[in-house]
Design a protein around this motif. Structure first.
Motif, PDB file in Angstrom:
ATOM      1  N   GLU A 208       0.839  -1.195   0.000  1.00 13.43           N
ATOM      2  CA  GLU A 208       0.000   0.000   0.000  1.00 13.43           C
ATOM      3  C   GLU A 208       0.876   1.247   0.000  1.00 13.43           C
ATOM      4  OE1 GLU A 208      -3.715   1.977  -0.024  1.00 13.43           O
ATOM      5  OE2 GLU A 208      -3.266  -0.166  -0.203  1.00 13.43           O
ATOM      6  N   LYS A 209       1.965   1.193   0.775  1.00 17.67           N
ATOM      7  CA  LYS A 209       2.876   2.327   0.867  1.00 17.67           C
ATOM      8  C   LYS A 209       4.323   1.848   0.923  1.00 17.67           C
ATOM      9  CE  LYS A 209      -0.194   5.580   3.291  1.00 17.67           C
ATOM     10  NZ  LYS A 209      -0.189   6.633   2.253  1.00 17.67           N
ATOM     11  N   THR A 229       3.082  16.851  -2.213  1.00 23.73           N
ATOM     12  CA  THR A 229       2.469  15.796  -3.025  1.00 23.73           C
ATOM     13  C   THR A 229       2.842  15.990  -4.493  1.00 23.73           C
ATOM     14  OG1 THR A 229       0.571  15.636  -1.529  1.00 23.73           O
ATOM     15  CG2 THR A 229       0.301  14.708  -3.721  1.00 23.73           C
ATOM     16  N   ASN A 231       2.407  13.770  -8.424  1.00 18.56           N
ATOM     17  CA  ASN A 231       2.100  12.540  -9.146  1.00 18.56           C
ATOM     18  C   ASN A 231       3.310  12.177 -10.004  1.00 18.56           C
ATOM     19  OD1 ASN A 231       2.002  14.119 -11.504  1.00 18.56           O
ATOM     20  ND2 ASN A 231      -0.213  14.345 -11.394  1.00 18.56           N
ATOM     21  N   CYS A 255      11.286   5.446  -6.122  1.00 15.09           N
ATOM     22  CA  CYS A 255       9.846   5.565  -5.866  1.00 15.09           C
ATOM     23  C   CYS A 255       9.046   5.389  -7.155  1.00 15.09           C
ATOM     24  CB  CYS A 255       9.533   6.919  -5.243  1.00 15.09           C
ATOM     25  SG  CYS A 255      10.093   7.105  -3.535  1.00 15.09           S
ATOM     26  N   LEU A 259       6.235   2.483  -8.020  1.00 12.62           N
ATOM     27  CA  LEU A 259       4.872   2.788  -8.468  1.00 12.62           C
ATOM     28  C   LEU A 259       4.542   2.046  -9.762  1.00 12.62           C
ATOM     29  CD1 LEU A 259       4.805   6.639  -7.789  1.00 12.62           C
ATOM     30  CD2 LEU A 259       3.461   4.924  -6.571  1.00 12.62           C
ATOM     31  N   LYS A 264       1.097   1.300  -4.312  1.00 13.04           N
ATOM     32  CA  LYS A 264       0.029   2.306  -4.417  1.00 13.04           C
ATOM     33  C   LYS A 264       0.568   3.730  -4.255  1.00 13.04           C
ATOM     34  CE  LYS A 264      -3.264  -0.783  -4.749  1.00 13.04           C
ATOM     35  NZ  LYS A 264      -4.101  -1.116  -3.583  1.00 13.04           N
ATOM     36  N   LYS A 265       1.317   3.974  -3.192  1.00 14.01           N
ATOM     37  CA  LYS A 265       1.866   5.311  -2.942  1.00 14.01           C
ATOM     38  C   LYS A 265       3.254   5.181  -2.327  1.00 14.01           C
ATOM     39  CE  LYS A 265      -2.432   7.936  -2.334  1.00 14.01           C
ATOM     40  NZ  LYS A 265      -3.229   8.781  -1.408  1.00 14.01           N
ATOM     41  N   THR A 266       4.095   6.192  -2.599  1.00  7.03           N
ATOM     42  CA  THR A 266       5.436   6.213  -2.027  1.00  7.03           C
ATOM     43  C   THR A 266       5.635   7.527  -1.274  1.00  7.03           C
ATOM     44  OG1 THR A 266       6.459   7.224  -3.984  1.00  7.03           O
ATOM     45  CG2 THR A 266       6.285   4.822  -3.947  1.00  7.03           C
ATOM     46  N   HIS A 267       6.537   7.504  -0.303  1.00  6.98           N
ATOM     47  CA  HIS A 267       6.746   8.667   0.554  1.00  6.98           C
ATOM     48  C   HIS A 267       8.228   8.820   0.851  1.00  6.98           C
ATOM     49  CE1 HIS A 267       2.375   8.640   1.699  1.00  6.98           C
ATOM     50  NE2 HIS A 267       2.542   7.361   1.399  1.00  6.98           N
ATOM     51  N   GLN A 290       4.814  12.984  -0.739  1.00  5.37           N
ATOM     52  CA  GLN A 290       4.088  11.807  -1.223  1.00  5.37           C
ATOM     53  C   GLN A 290       4.133  11.811  -2.743  1.00  5.37           C
ATOM     54  OE1 GLN A 290      -0.088  10.363   0.157  1.00  5.37           O
ATOM     55  NE2 GLN A 290      -0.489  11.733  -1.552  1.00  5.37           N
ATOM     56  N   TYR A 292       2.665   9.656  -6.005  1.00  6.69           N
ATOM     57  CA  TYR A 292       1.653   8.648  -6.342  1.00  6.69           C
ATOM     58  C   TYR A 292       1.497   8.536  -7.846  1.00  6.69           C
ATOM     59  CZ  TYR A 292      -1.485  12.571  -7.252  1.00  6.69           C
ATOM     60  OH  TYR A 292      -2.045  13.712  -7.764  1.00  6.69           O
TER      61      TYR A 292
END
Length: 292
Positions: A208-209, A229, A231, A255, A259, A264-267, A290, A292
């Motif tokens: 998820e992350k 944030t 994309n 990251c 993806l 789903k998402k990276t941080h 974040q 995404y």
């Protein structure tokens, strides 16, 4: 009384995120200052134990570059780097294995267990967890041809990850702690960049992350302001324009690749901040970048 009400409000703010991420896998690359400062070590471990108790599935992949440097220094061996990668001969590989697998990995596992969690330490050799192949480095400024590739020793890249082993551990409510040492086709060991291993682990688990702990606030724009944030398209544009530069480039590329491979998402967050992981996952604002 108000202070208790404020604490209750914090818990309520976290509730939607706890519900959303219940039983989801969160892969964390643990490294940098967070691994060296004693208070931050304890803070990190407590955060991970809390995540497991409220129903999330944390997976830790750790680095250990400074600790390897220290140990090499003690035996009078100086580290050499090519394009940011440690040149790793057989003697250096022995030190890498000793520090990453024998020392740091066991220390993290012990800290988690001391604070009420249940952790299992792994390296790429366990159950063929990380299958690796030799990494060849293109000489900067040259076209990628066989004769222009640099041999930097026992440095590898990930060929495949065995997610079943990690999933079995998580299914039994244990926390996997992974050292970034891979195994080659002939059983030889390879030193692999921990960021790359963590990204591949996250992709193999369809996490998820994927969270990278760093020693900076996050990704900064041209005016040195935090980008909260982005994309993937925006990130690619920043890379092309040079707004993202230096040591942040490989982390951002890591990251983006995660993806593309199903995360789903990276941080990218500041591991120097206490409870950085909880602040990023369970608050409305977050603290890092974040992607995404």
């Amino acid at each position: 009384m108000q202070s208790w009400i404020d604490k209750a409000d914090v818990l309520l703010e976290a509730l939607p995120y706890i519900q959303r991420f219940f039983n989801k896998t969160i892969v964390i690359k643990y490294g940098g200052h967070a691994m060296e400062d004693e208070d931050l070590k304890v803070s990190f471990v407590r955060d991970v134990v809390l995540m497991r108790y409220i129903g999330l599935n944390p997976v830790i992949v750790h680095g250990g570059g400074p600790q390897i440097d220290d140990m090499l220094g003690k035996i009078g061996k100086k580290s050499k780097f090519v394009e940011g990668m440690r040149v790793t001969d057989e003697e250096t590989m022995d030190i890498v294995e000793m520090v990453l697998v024998g020392k740091i990995n066991k220390e993290i596992v012990s800290l988690i267990n001391q604070r009420g969690g249940q952790a299992v330490g792994l390296s790429g050799m366990d159950g063929n967890l990380i299958r690796a192949r030799k990494l060849w480095i293109p000489r900067r400024g040259k076209e990628v041809e066989e004769k222009e590739l640099l041999d930097i020793g026992l440095v590898g890249e990930v060929e495949s990850i065995n997610p079943a082993l990690i999933e079995n551990i998580m299914n039994n409510k244990w926390i996997p702690v992974i050292a970034p040492v891979g195994v080659g086709p002939a059983g030889e060991m390879y030193n692999i960049n921990a960021d790359l291993v963590a990204g591949k682990v996250a992709a193999s688990l369809k996490a998820e992350k994927f969270i990278l702990l760093t020693d900076v606030e996050g990704v900064l724009d041209g005016e040195k302001k935090l980008i909260s944030t982005m994309n993937a398209e925006m990130t690619g544009r920043y890379l092309k324009e040079g707004a993202i530069s230096g040591g942040m480039i490989p982390k951002v590329n890591c990251c983006l690749q995660a993806l593309q491979e199903g995360v789903k998402k990276t941080h990218i967050i500041d591991g120097r901040v206490k409870h950085a992981i909880l602040l990023e996952i369970f608050t409305d604002e977050g603290i890092g970048t974040q992607i995404y």
